[in-house]
Every structure is written in C-alpha cells, then in structure tokens.
Design a protein around this motif. Structure first.
Motif, PDB file in Angstrom:
ATOM      1  N   HIS A  64       0.818  -1.203   0.000  1.00  0.00           N
ATOM      2  CA  HIS A  64       0.000   0.000   0.000  1.00  0.00           C
ATOM      3  C   HIS A  64       0.860   1.265   0.000  1.00  0.00           C
ATOM      4  O   HIS A  64       1.819   1.402   0.768  1.00  0.00           O
ATOM      5  CB  HIS A  64      -0.915  -0.003   1.224  1.00  0.00           C
ATOM      6  N   THR A  75     -10.267  -6.634   0.587  1.00  0.00           N
ATOM      7  CA  THR A  75      -9.456  -5.634  -0.118  1.00  0.00           C
ATOM      8  C   THR A  75     -10.284  -4.398  -0.433  1.00  0.00           C
ATOM      9  O   THR A  75     -11.517  -4.452  -0.484  1.00  0.00           O
ATOM     10  CB  THR A  75      -8.883  -6.198  -1.426  1.00  0.00           C
ATOM     11  N   ASN A 129      -7.887 -12.645  -5.717  1.00  0.00           N
ATOM     12  CA  ASN A 129      -8.055 -12.657  -4.264  1.00  0.00           C
ATOM     13  C   ASN A 129      -7.065 -13.592  -3.584  1.00  0.00           C
ATOM     14  O   ASN A 129      -6.687 -14.625  -4.135  1.00  0.00           O
ATOM     15  CB  ASN A 129      -9.475 -13.079  -3.902  1.00  0.00           C
ATOM     16  N   PRO A 160      -5.146  -5.089   0.594  1.00  0.00           N
ATOM     17  CA  PRO A 160      -5.795  -5.586   1.810  1.00  0.00           C
ATOM     18  C   PRO A 160      -6.127  -4.466   2.797  1.00  0.00           C
ATOM     19  O   PRO A 160      -5.328  -3.546   3.005  1.00  0.00           O
ATOM     20  CB  PRO A 160      -4.747  -6.530   2.406  1.00  0.00           C
ATOM     21  N   THR A 161      -7.319  -4.559   3.379  1.00  0.00           N
ATOM     22  CA  THR A 161      -7.734  -3.584   4.391  1.00  0.00           C
ATOM     23  C   THR A 161      -7.232  -3.972   5.771  1.00  0.00           C
ATOM     24  O   THR A 161      -7.254  -3.157   6.693  1.00  0.00           O
ATOM     25  CB  THR A 161      -9.265  -3.495   4.447  1.00  0.00           C
ATOM     26  N   ASN A 205      -7.609  -3.095  -4.676  1.00  0.00           N
ATOM     27  CA  ASN A 205      -7.243  -4.488  -4.405  1.00  0.00           C
ATOM     28  C   ASN A 205      -6.079  -4.599  -3.417  1.00  0.00           C
ATOM     29  O   ASN A 205      -5.282  -5.531  -3.477  1.00  0.00           O
ATOM     30  CB  ASN A 205      -6.924  -5.259  -5.686  1.00  0.00           C
TER      31      ASN A 205
END
Length: 351
Positions: free
Chosen positions: A98, A222, A254, A228-229, A226
């Motif tokens: 990220h 996500t 995924n 990941p949270t 896309n």
C-alpha cells in the motif's frame, strides 16, 4: 552477432538458446523430463517456466501453462497495460504494498509506484525481469535445476543485498517442486511466488469449464485498489467458497488464507483431459487470479491467442501488504537468517 555475456552454464544436452537480451546476454532454455513423459521448460530470464507438458490418460500430451515462443515476446509483455508475468518468479515482494511504502526498524522505505500508487510484484524491475545464473543441475533420478539471483542492496529500494536460490525439481510422481531459499545482508522484507497461468485443457483453451478447490474458509478483504484492508472475509455462503469444488470464475484476484499443512491447499480439475493439479505449500496464502486487461490482444506460443480466461494462477505466498499490517504473518527476513518457501504442483490422472 557479438556475444558480450554468456549464461553461467554453456549449452548442454538439456538446454538450448532462447534468445539475447538487449545487451547481448544469451538466455538459455533448460528442460527437465521424467520417465512418465512429463517435461518442463525453464529459461534463466526470470527463472520463468515457459512450457509444462503433461501426458493425459487419453494418450495425448497437453501443455498446461501459458507462455511465449521467444524471449522478445517476454520482454515486450512488460510494456503491456497490465503485464501478465507469464510463468515468472515474482520478487522481492509479490502482491501489492500500500502506497508503495513500508517501515522497517524505524526507517521508512519508498518503493516504485507501479500500480495505482501502490507497488506491485517488486516494482518496475522485479525478479521476473532479471537474468538469473544456473548454479546446479541434476539430470538423473528426479532431475533438478537451481537458479540463483543476487539482488543488490537498495534494488528497487529494498534494503539488503539478497541472494536467492530457486530449485525446480521434477519428480517421478509428476510433481513440479519449487524450493526457494534466500539470505540478506540486512533486515529486509520478502515474499516470493510463482506466476504460471495454468490450463489443464491446454494453454489455447478457456479455464471456465475446469473446477477449482481451495482449502480456505476466509480470504483477505481488499479495497477498490485491491489492497488488503487488514480485515478478513468469511467464505461461508460466499461465491468464492471453493471448499466444495466449483467452476473457475471468469474474474478473480483474491488472496485465500490457507492452513500450512501437508494437505492440498488448492486444486484444479479438467474433466476434458481427466487431469488434476494439486497445490501444496508452506505459505499462509494462495492468491488466485483469472483475468487481465491485456489478454484479448496477446499472441502466445504456437500462435495461440490468449484472452481473459485462458489461464488461472495459484500464487502461493505471504499476504500482500503484510509489512504494513502488524497482525499479518511476518514478512521480515532478518540479517543472516534464511527464508524458505516451498511449493509443489502435482499432476495426476483422474477417472
């Protein structure tokens, strides 16, 4: 043509020239074969699998991975709107990081933003775009070949000089084994994976009639990019619950959370060729990928025209963005310690 560099290994009975890099470095293709008629071709550009031929119960040979016939096609594929990474080795970090940044030992590192502001698959010049050396070959019994790469300190701004060894072994049980080992001169982050697109009906077919199984009850949630949270999505009553095998979806990208055991993590089934591929790994995730925005215009090997459902990836790996998620599995490789990643793709005939 003047050859400025040769591969570490000269051509042998199981290798042949695959072309030349822009600086005239020669790339070789190596073949491993077993007594059952299974054959794999691997080039030392990206330690990339270009062909994987499997004999079927119907007496024919099927090439089950997507790829290209020429080195120039592999080189050119990285200039597509979405590079396919056919059959390649992905590193230093597979998946997305990220905002192309992470912090290690109190120091912040800024990576190349090559995917919507994020870093994907190691940056602009990941391991799939590098020339590897061949440092060992075993031709008898279960033949194997070891590729080695030395990634310099701050390569794509990752800390530490990293030496990676990747050994491919083809067993008499029709297993293609991948054994990764890596050591670093400094603490660093690492996440290596293999990026073959599989199709048990043949690389010029669609995967939509094949079934997949994934031993996972949750996957990573996500965001719209896309990434990941940090949360997980339960798969009970979800379209992507593949604990009971079902047809390949036409689009999926995924990461599935799997148990690190000796049981099958994921599998692909072809009723057309009565063929099954089982995936085993010591990694916490298998990332499943079908689709891509470049495939409708992509000419593959043997004049195949690849499209969005030509193949499916089973990328065994750590979680994407694990360096920025404290509760994800640790992605740090300590100085002097050894990273070990094991993946097996096993092929069997089914009735």
């Amino acid at each position: 043509m003047e050859i400025k560099h040769k591969s570490h290994f000269q051509e042998t009975s199981n290798s042949k020239s695959f072309g030349f890099m822009p600086d005239n470095t020669e790339i070789l293709s190596f073949e491993l074969s077993n007594k059952n008629g299974m054959k794999v071709q691997i080039i030392n550009y990206g330690a990339t699998v270009t062909s994987l031929e499997i004999p079927t119960s119907k007496g024919k040979i099927v090439d089950v991975v997507l790829g290209f016939d020429s080195l120039s096609s592999y080189l050119e594929s990285y200039y597509l709107p979405s590079a396919p990474y056919f059959g390649t080795t992905v590193g230093r970090y597979a998946g997305r990081i990220h905002n192309s940044a992470f912090t290690l030992n109190g120091k912040s590192y800024e990576l190349t933003k090559n995917n919507n502001g994020n870093s994907l698959h190691g940056g602009n010049t990941g391991f799939g775009k590098k020339v590897w050396s061949v440092t060992n070959q075993t031709l008898g019994g279960n033949p194997s070949i070891t590729f080695t790469l030395l990634s310099e300190n701050l390569d794509e701004n990752y800390p530490g000089e990293l030496q990676v060894n990747l050994t491919y072994t083809l067993t008499e049980m029709n297993e293609l084994k991948l054994d990764y080992k890596a050591v670093s001169t400094e603490d660093t982050i690492i996440n290596l994976t293999h990026h073959s697109y599989f199709n048990l009906d043949g690389h010029n077919e669609s995967v939509l009639d094949q079934k997949i199984f994934i031993d996972a009850d949750k996957m990573l949630e996500t965001n719209h990019e896309n990434v990941p949270t940090g949360n997980f999505t339960a798969l009970t009553n979800h379209d992507f619950d593949f604990r009971t095998e079902k047809n390949c979806p036409s689009s999926i990208d995924n990461s599935f959370v799997i148990n690190q055991t000796n049981t099958v993590a994921a599998a692909l089934f072809s009723s057309k060729n009565n063929l099954k591929m089982s995936v085993y790994t010591n990694q916490p995730s298998v990332h499943i990928y079908v689709g891509g925005n470049c495939f409708d215009v992509l000419k593959g090997k043997s004049d195949a025209v690849y499209h969005k459902t030509s193949g499916i990836c089973f990328e065994t790996q750590n979680f994407p963005d694990a360096p920025n998620q404290a509760h994800f599995p640790d992605s740090v490789l300590k100085k002097g310690e050894e990273y070990i990643q094991k993946t097996v793709y096993k092929f069997e005939k089914i009735n």
